[in-house]
Design an enzyme around this catalytic site. Structure first.
Site, PDB file in Angstrom:
ATOM      1  N   CYS A   1       0.833  -1.207   0.000  1.00 38.34           N
ATOM      2  CA  CYS A   1       0.000   0.000   0.000  1.00 38.34           C
ATOM      3  C   CYS A   1       0.875   1.266   0.000  1.00 38.34           C
ATOM      4  O   CYS A   1       1.531   1.544  -0.990  1.00 38.34           O
ATOM      5  CB  CYS A   1      -0.974  -0.054   1.178  1.00 38.34           C
ATOM      6  SG  CYS A   1      -2.361   1.068   0.987  1.00 38.34           S
TER       7      CYS A   1
ATOM      8  N   HIS B   1      -3.492  -5.736   1.208  1.00 35.01           N
ATOM      9  CA  HIS B   1      -2.811  -5.880   2.504  1.00 35.01           C
ATOM     10  C   HIS B   1      -2.731  -7.342   2.959  1.00 35.01           C
ATOM     11  O   HIS B   1      -3.582  -7.782   3.736  1.00 35.01           O
ATOM     12  CB  HIS B   1      -3.569  -5.085   3.570  1.00 35.01           C
ATOM     13  CG  HIS B   1      -3.388  -3.616   3.472  1.00 35.01           C
ATOM     14  ND1 HIS B   1      -2.347  -2.949   4.071  1.00 35.01           N
ATOM     15  CD2 HIS B   1      -4.121  -2.668   2.847  1.00 35.01           C
ATOM     16  CE1 HIS B   1      -2.447  -1.657   3.821  1.00 35.01           C
ATOM     17  NE2 HIS B   1      -3.508  -1.454   3.084  1.00 35.01           N
TER      18      HIS B   1
ATOM     19  N   GLU C   1      -0.821  -8.613   5.137  1.00 34.16           N
ATOM     20  CA  GLU C   1      -0.574  -8.701   6.583  1.00 34.16           C
ATOM     21  C   GLU C   1      -1.864  -8.678   7.398  1.00 34.16           C
ATOM     22  O   GLU C   1      -1.869  -9.031   8.569  1.00 34.16           O
ATOM     23  CB  GLU C   1       0.381  -7.582   7.019  1.00 34.16           C
ATOM     24  CG  GLU C   1      -0.236  -6.205   7.221  1.00 34.16           C
ATOM     25  CD  GLU C   1      -0.570  -5.461   5.926  1.00 34.16           C
ATOM     26  OE1 GLU C   1      -0.457  -6.058   4.837  1.00 34.16           O
ATOM     27  OE2 GLU C   1      -0.962  -4.285   6.024  1.00 34.16           O
TER      28      GLU C   1
END
Lengths: 81, 233
Positions: B80, B197, B199
């Site tokens: 990002c 994302h 994570e």
């Protein structure tokens, strides 16, 4: 001394913000608006004699504009470059 | 990496721990990445997105070491805002423009693995589909036609936005990115930038574990693991 930097999107780069503003103007009744492009003006106050046009151009290339998507021009002390 | 305004650094840290490796936070004012095998530039709003997303962070003192790491062939992942920083730094081609529809988009999307040439996808199955969330306002990836051709030719397109069953079409493109591109690598393949994302989906409690595969793949790469080894695990 002052440098005024104009940063604009390159031709061919979509400007959804400009399009939204164009549509808003259109819906307000301002007929005949063909296109709106949004850019930035950056005003830089300089100490006299320290930075010349070459240095300002370097600032533009390295930080103020991303030349992948933006063009820039600048004026020194009101003089169009 | 932690920049002023990073806000996904904790998630990235925990993703690495969850994948079974050690991790540490490195503040952007540090100068050395000695002792690290890989680096993650997390999401967030470094320097408040002033001027352009990532434009100021790329001049942080640590970035010289990030560049060295990239040039040495070790894995560098920008997620990002981290992706935006890597493009601003010239470590990845292209730019991230404002989303086509101007809205901040926060939702799950599907990604198709287009290349397994990067450390982050090496252990995955080519053409497999991952469900990973996006959360961005400026994620509309753009490169000129010539650069796009060379990215495709070199296999640098790593992820594309797709449907749940892997179909790549305009209606599955959330932000207007050219050619549905969600993630690209450098020519060597070790530097990856992606808007989604991973994570955020490393534990079932957060809605899925597809993101964990990328971190496991990176670790497997660093340990000299075999290509495709996560496919059946």
């Amino acid at each position: 001394m002052k440098a005024t930097v104009y940063v604009t999107l390159k031709n061919g780069i979509a400007d959804p913000q400009g399009l939204a503003v164009r549509n808003a103007l259109d819906s307000m009744g301002f007929d005949g608006v063909k296109r709106v492009r949004i850019g930035k003006i950056i005003e830089i106050e300089l100490e006299d004699g320290c930075l010349d046009e070459t240095k300002v151009e370097e600032m533009c290339r390295s930080l103020l504009a991303n030349t992948v998507m933006e063009d820039f021009t600048f004026e020194m002390s009101g003089e169009k470059r | 990496m932690v920049f002023p305004g990073s806000n996904c650094d904790l998630d990235a840290y925990h993703a690495v721990i969850e994948a079974g490796e050690e991790a540490s936070y490195v503040w952007h004012m540090e100068k050395s990445l000695e002792g690290f095998d890989a680096v993650i530039l997390p999401g967030g709003f470094s320097y408040g997105d002033y001027l352009r997303c990532g434009a100021i962070a790329r001049f942080s003192p640590i970035m010289a070491s990030v560049r060295e790491m990239a040039e040495s062939g070790r894995p560098v992942l920008g997620i990002c805002n981290g992706f935006q920083i890597l493009t601003e730094a010239g470590l990845l081609p292209g730019v991230l423009l404002r989303n086509r529809d101007l809205k901040f988009i926060c939702k799950n999307v599907f990604l198709r693995v287009e290349s397994t040439a990067s450390p982050f996808t090496k252990a995955l199955e080519s053409r497999s589909v991952l469900k990973i969330p996006v959360a961005h306002g400026d994620g509309n990836y753009f490169v000129d036609g010539e650069t796009l051709w060379s990215l495709e030719e070199n296999g640098q397109v790593i992820f594309r936005y797709c449907s749940a069953d892997g179909e790549v079409a305009p209606q599955f493109n959330p932000n207007g990115s050219v050619s549905n591109i969600a993630g690209v690598s450098n020519a060597r393949g070790n530097v990856l930038g992606m808007m989604p994302h991973p994570e955020r989906v490393c534990e079932e409690i957060t809605g899925g574990t597809d993101g964990l595969l990328l971190f496991k793949s990176m670790i497997s790469f660093l340990k000299g693991g075999m290509a495709g080894e996560l496919v059946n695990s």
